[in-house]
Design a protein around this motif. Structure first.
Motif, PDB file in Angstrom:
ATOM      1  N   ALA A 102     -51.468  39.782  51.231  1.00  0.00           N
ATOM      2  CA  ALA A 102     -50.172  40.184  51.802  1.00  0.00           C
ATOM      3  C   ALA A 102     -49.038  39.961  50.800  1.00  0.00           C
ATOM      4  O   ALA A 102     -48.140  40.799  50.669  1.00  0.00           O
ATOM      5  CB  ALA A 102     -49.904  39.417  53.088  1.00  0.00           C
ATOM      6  N   GLU A 103     -49.082  38.852  50.082  1.00  0.00           N
ATOM      7  CA  GLU A 103     -48.056  38.578  49.082  1.00  0.00           C
ATOM      8  C   GLU A 103     -48.171  39.537  47.896  1.00  0.00           C
ATOM      9  O   GLU A 103     -47.172  39.923  47.303  1.00  0.00           O
ATOM     10  CB  GLU A 103     -48.125  37.120  48.621  1.00  0.00           C
ATOM     11  N   ALA A 104     -49.391  39.931  47.553  1.00  0.00           N
ATOM     12  CA  ALA A 104     -49.591  40.897  46.464  1.00  0.00           C
ATOM     13  C   ALA A 104     -48.953  42.235  46.838  1.00  0.00           C
ATOM     14  O   ALA A 104     -48.276  42.870  46.017  1.00  0.00           O
ATOM     15  CB  ALA A 104     -51.083  41.078  46.175  1.00  0.00           C
ATOM     16  N   ILE A 105     -49.132  42.650  48.078  1.00  0.00           N
ATOM     17  CA  ILE A 105     -48.526  43.900  48.539  1.00  0.00           C
ATOM     18  C   ILE A 105     -47.005  43.756  48.569  1.00  0.00           C
ATOM     19  O   ILE A 105     -46.274  44.680  48.211  1.00  0.00           O
ATOM     20  CB  ILE A 105     -49.108  44.302  49.910  1.00  0.00           C
ATOM     21  N   GLY A 106     -46.515  42.587  48.944  1.00  0.00           N
ATOM     22  CA  GLY A 106     -45.074  42.340  48.942  1.00  0.00           C
ATOM     23  C   GLY A 106     -44.474  42.459  47.550  1.00  0.00           C
ATOM     24  O   GLY A 106     -43.377  43.006  47.385  1.00  0.00           O
ATOM     25  N   LEU A 107     -45.178  41.959  46.542  1.00  0.00           N
ATOM     26  CA  LEU A 107     -44.688  42.080  45.161  1.00  0.00           C
ATOM     27  C   LEU A 107     -44.619  43.548  44.737  1.00  0.00           C
ATOM     28  O   LEU A 107     -43.689  43.954  44.037  1.00  0.00           O
ATOM     29  CB  LEU A 107     -45.579  41.291  44.202  1.00  0.00           C
ATOM     30  N   ILE A 108     -45.589  44.323  45.171  1.00  0.00           N
ATOM     31  CA  ILE A 108     -45.581  45.760  44.853  1.00  0.00           C
ATOM     32  C   ILE A 108     -44.403  46.427  45.551  1.00  0.00           C
ATOM     33  O   ILE A 108     -43.683  47.235  44.956  1.00  0.00           O
ATOM     34  CB  ILE A 108     -46.922  46.410  45.260  1.00  0.00           C
ATOM     35  N   ALA A 109     -44.158  46.082  46.804  1.00  0.00           N
ATOM     36  CA  ALA A 109     -43.051  46.674  47.565  1.00  0.00           C
ATOM     37  C   ALA A 109     -41.701  46.320  46.951  1.00  0.00           C
ATOM     38  O   ALA A 109     -40.765  47.128  46.994  1.00  0.00           O
ATOM     39  CB  ALA A 109     -43.113  46.218  49.022  1.00  0.00           C
ATOM     40  N   GLU A 110     -41.587  45.126  46.373  1.00  0.00           N
ATOM     41  CA  GLU A 110     -40.325  44.725  45.747  1.00  0.00           C
ATOM     42  C   GLU A 110     -39.954  45.610  44.565  1.00  0.00           C
ATOM     43  O   GLU A 110     -38.776  45.698  44.199  1.00  0.00           O
ATOM     44  CB  GLU A 110     -40.392  43.268  45.297  1.00  0.00           C
ATOM     45  N   ASP A 111     -40.933  46.267  43.958  1.00  0.00           N
ATOM     46  CA  ASP A 111     -40.655  47.148  42.827  1.00  0.00           C
ATOM     47  C   ASP A 111     -40.113  48.507  43.258  1.00  0.00           C
ATOM     48  O   ASP A 111     -39.623  49.272  42.424  1.00  0.00           O
ATOM     49  CB  ASP A 111     -41.919  47.364  41.990  1.00  0.00           C
ATOM     50  N   LEU A 112     -40.212  48.835  44.536  1.00  0.00           N
ATOM     51  CA  LEU A 112     -39.703  50.112  45.034  1.00  0.00           C
ATOM     52  C   LEU A 112     -38.178  50.069  45.078  1.00  0.00           C
ATOM     53  O   LEU A 112     -37.583  49.009  45.264  1.00  0.00           O
ATOM     54  CB  LEU A 112     -40.248  50.396  46.439  1.00  0.00           C
ATOM     55  N   SER A 113     -37.563  51.231  44.946  1.00  0.00           N
ATOM     56  CA  SER A 113     -36.101  51.284  45.033  1.00  0.00           C
ATOM     57  C   SER A 113     -35.666  50.850  46.433  1.00  0.00           C
ATOM     58  O   SER A 113     -36.412  50.993  47.406  1.00  0.00           O
ATOM     59  CB  SER A 113     -35.603  52.698  44.748  1.00  0.00           C
ATOM     60  N   HIS A 143     -38.343  61.617  43.672  1.00  0.00           N
ATOM     61  CA  HIS A 143     -38.485  60.355  42.945  1.00  0.00           C
ATOM     62  C   HIS A 143     -39.116  59.315  43.864  1.00  0.00           C
ATOM     63  O   HIS A 143     -39.934  58.520  43.429  1.00  0.00           O
ATOM     64  CB  HIS A 143     -37.123  59.891  42.416  1.00  0.00           C
ATOM     65  N   SER A 144     -38.735  59.339  45.130  1.00  0.00           N
ATOM     66  CA  SER A 144     -39.318  58.420  46.107  1.00  0.00           C
ATOM     67  C   SER A 144     -40.807  58.680  46.277  1.00  0.00           C
ATOM     68  O   SER A 144     -41.593  57.742  46.411  1.00  0.00           O
ATOM     69  CB  SER A 144     -38.606  58.550  47.462  1.00  0.00           C
ATOM     70  N   GLU A 145     -41.181  59.943  46.273  1.00  0.00           N
ATOM     71  CA  GLU A 145     -42.600  60.295  46.406  1.00  0.00           C
ATOM     72  C   GLU A 145     -43.405  59.739  45.235  1.00  0.00           C
ATOM     73  O   GLU A 145     -44.492  59.204  45.422  1.00  0.00           O
ATOM     74  CB  GLU A 145     -42.778  61.824  46.490  1.00  0.00           C
ATOM     75  N   ALA A 146     -42.867  59.852  44.039  1.00  0.00           N
ATOM     76  CA  ALA A 146     -43.557  59.342  42.847  1.00  0.00           C
ATOM     77  C   ALA A 146     -43.687  57.815  42.917  1.00  0.00           C
ATOM     78  O   ALA A 146     -44.747  57.262  42.601  1.00  0.00           O
ATOM     79  CB  ALA A 146     -42.812  59.749  41.581  1.00  0.00           C
ATOM     80  N   GLN A 147     -42.610  57.147  43.356  1.00  0.00           N
ATOM     81  CA  GLN A 147     -42.659  55.688  43.504  1.00  0.00           C
ATOM     82  C   GLN A 147     -43.717  55.288  44.527  1.00  0.00           C
ATOM     83  O   GLN A 147     -44.475  54.352  44.302  1.00  0.00           O
ATOM     84  CB  GLN A 147     -41.313  55.150  43.990  1.00  0.00           C
ATOM     85  N   LEU A 148     -43.719  55.986  45.654  1.00  0.00           N
ATOM     86  CA  LEU A 148     -44.646  55.656  46.729  1.00  0.00           C
ATOM     87  C   LEU A 148     -46.089  55.887  46.297  1.00  0.00           C
ATOM     88  O   LEU A 148     -46.963  55.059  46.570  1.00  0.00           O
ATOM     89  CB  LEU A 148     -44.311  56.490  47.966  1.00  0.00           C
ATOM     90  N   THR A 149     -46.335  56.963  45.586  1.00  0.00           N
ATOM     91  CA  THR A 149     -47.679  57.234  45.081  1.00  0.00           C
ATOM     92  C   THR A 149     -48.138  56.134  44.135  1.00  0.00           C
ATOM     93  O   THR A 149     -49.266  55.642  44.222  1.00  0.00           O
ATOM     94  CB  THR A 149     -47.722  58.607  44.374  1.00  0.00           C
ATOM     95  N   GLY A 150     -47.252  55.738  43.212  1.00  0.00           N
ATOM     96  CA  GLY A 150     -47.587  54.652  42.289  1.00  0.00           C
ATOM     97  C   GLY A 150     -47.852  53.339  43.016  1.00  0.00           C
ATOM     98  O   GLY A 150     -48.787  52.608  42.683  1.00  0.00           O
ATOM     99  N   ALA A 151     -47.034  53.047  44.017  1.00  0.00           N
ATOM    100  CA  ALA A 151     -47.196  51.818  44.789  1.00  0.00           C
ATOM    101  C   ALA A 151     -48.525  51.828  45.539  1.00  0.00           C
ATOM    102  O   ALA A 151     -49.230  50.813  45.595  1.00  0.00           O
ATOM    103  CB  ALA A 151     -46.036  51.617  45.742  1.00  0.00           C
ATOM    104  N   LEU A 152     -48.860  52.964  46.128  1.00  0.00           N
ATOM    105  CA  LEU A 152     -50.132  53.055  46.868  1.00  0.00           C
ATOM    106  C   LEU A 152     -51.335  52.886  45.940  1.00  0.00           C
ATOM    107  O   LEU A 152     -52.333  52.257  46.313  1.00  0.00           O
ATOM    108  CB  LEU A 152     -50.211  54.378  47.632  1.00  0.00           C
ATOM    109  N   ASP A 153     -51.224  53.412  44.727  1.00  0.00           N
ATOM    110  CA  ASP A 153     -52.297  53.210  43.735  1.00  0.00           C
ATOM    111  C   ASP A 153     -52.442  51.730  43.392  1.00  0.00           C
ATOM    112  O   ASP A 153     -53.558  51.208  43.302  1.00  0.00           O
ATOM    113  CB  ASP A 153     -52.012  53.995  42.450  1.00  0.00           C
ATOM    114  N   LYS A 154     -51.301  51.039  43.233  1.00  0.00           N
ATOM    115  CA  LYS A 154     -51.342  49.598  42.937  1.00  0.00           C
ATOM    116  C   LYS A 154     -51.956  48.813  44.101  1.00  0.00           C
ATOM    117  O   LYS A 154     -52.735  47.888  43.875  1.00  0.00           O
ATOM    118  CB  LYS A 154     -49.936  49.073  42.641  1.00  0.00           C
ATOM    119  N   VAL A 155     -51.595  49.196  45.328  1.00  0.00           N
ATOM    120  CA  VAL A 155     -52.162  48.506  46.502  1.00  0.00           C
ATOM    121  C   VAL A 155     -53.674  48.700  46.533  1.00  0.00           C
ATOM    122  O   VAL A 155     -54.420  47.739  46.760  1.00  0.00           O
ATOM    123  CB  VAL A 155     -51.508  49.004  47.811  1.00  0.00           C
TER     124      VAL A 155
END
Length: 159
Positions: A102-113, A143-155
């Protein structure tokens, strides 16, 4: 002279012991450690594979250098067992030991705008303040779509 050369080539295992006490695996992948872009660039020259590789590199950093300030802050947090400081860089849960998904996902979410974070809150059914609603409308579509795609890949990778 010979003793001095040997002493300089030995790796200080202080942080290995600290990580063990915190029940943090030293072979946690380096790509999931959260740092500023500047520090990531600094680390790229060393090509660390694991958390302990990053820590050992951090031990060699000159304290007067401005680059890598968040790496030094992370090292200090480890040395002082500062849960809050540690949690900024690895998925460590305050008051517990080990790493947590859960904290790992939180760190990924913090990188989103921030507008994208607010949009995701809105889509999850959270009640937003007027300020958050205004921020939500300023989200940059593609730009949001690109961020979200990158975040989902990291998750996916961190899972």
């Amino acid at each position: 002279m010979n003793d001095k050369v040997e002493a300089e080539s030995e790796v200080d295992e202080t942080f290995d012991v600290i990580l063990a006490r915190l029940n943090v695996v030293p072979n946690y992948p380096a790509q999931f450690v959260h740092f500023s872009d500047e520090t990531i660039e600094l680390l790229s020259s060393q090509n660390p594979k694991t958390l302990i590789d990053i820590v050992h590199f951090g031990q060699t950093l000159d304290q007067s250098t401005v680059v890598g300030a968040d790496l030094r802050a992370f090292m200090n947090s480890l040395a002082h067992k500062d849960d809050i400081g540690i949690r900024k860089h690895i998925p460590y849960r305050r008051g517990f030991k080990g790493l947590h998904l859960a904290e790992a996902i939180g760190l990924i979410a913090e990188d989103l705008s921030e507008p994208l974070q607010v949009e995701l809150l809105y889509q999850s059914g959270a009640i937003l303040t007027d300020k958050e609603m205004a921020l939500r409308t300023s989200a940059e579509g593609s730009h949001s779509e690109a961020q979200l795609t990158g975040a989902l890949d990291k998750v996916t990778n961190v899972c």
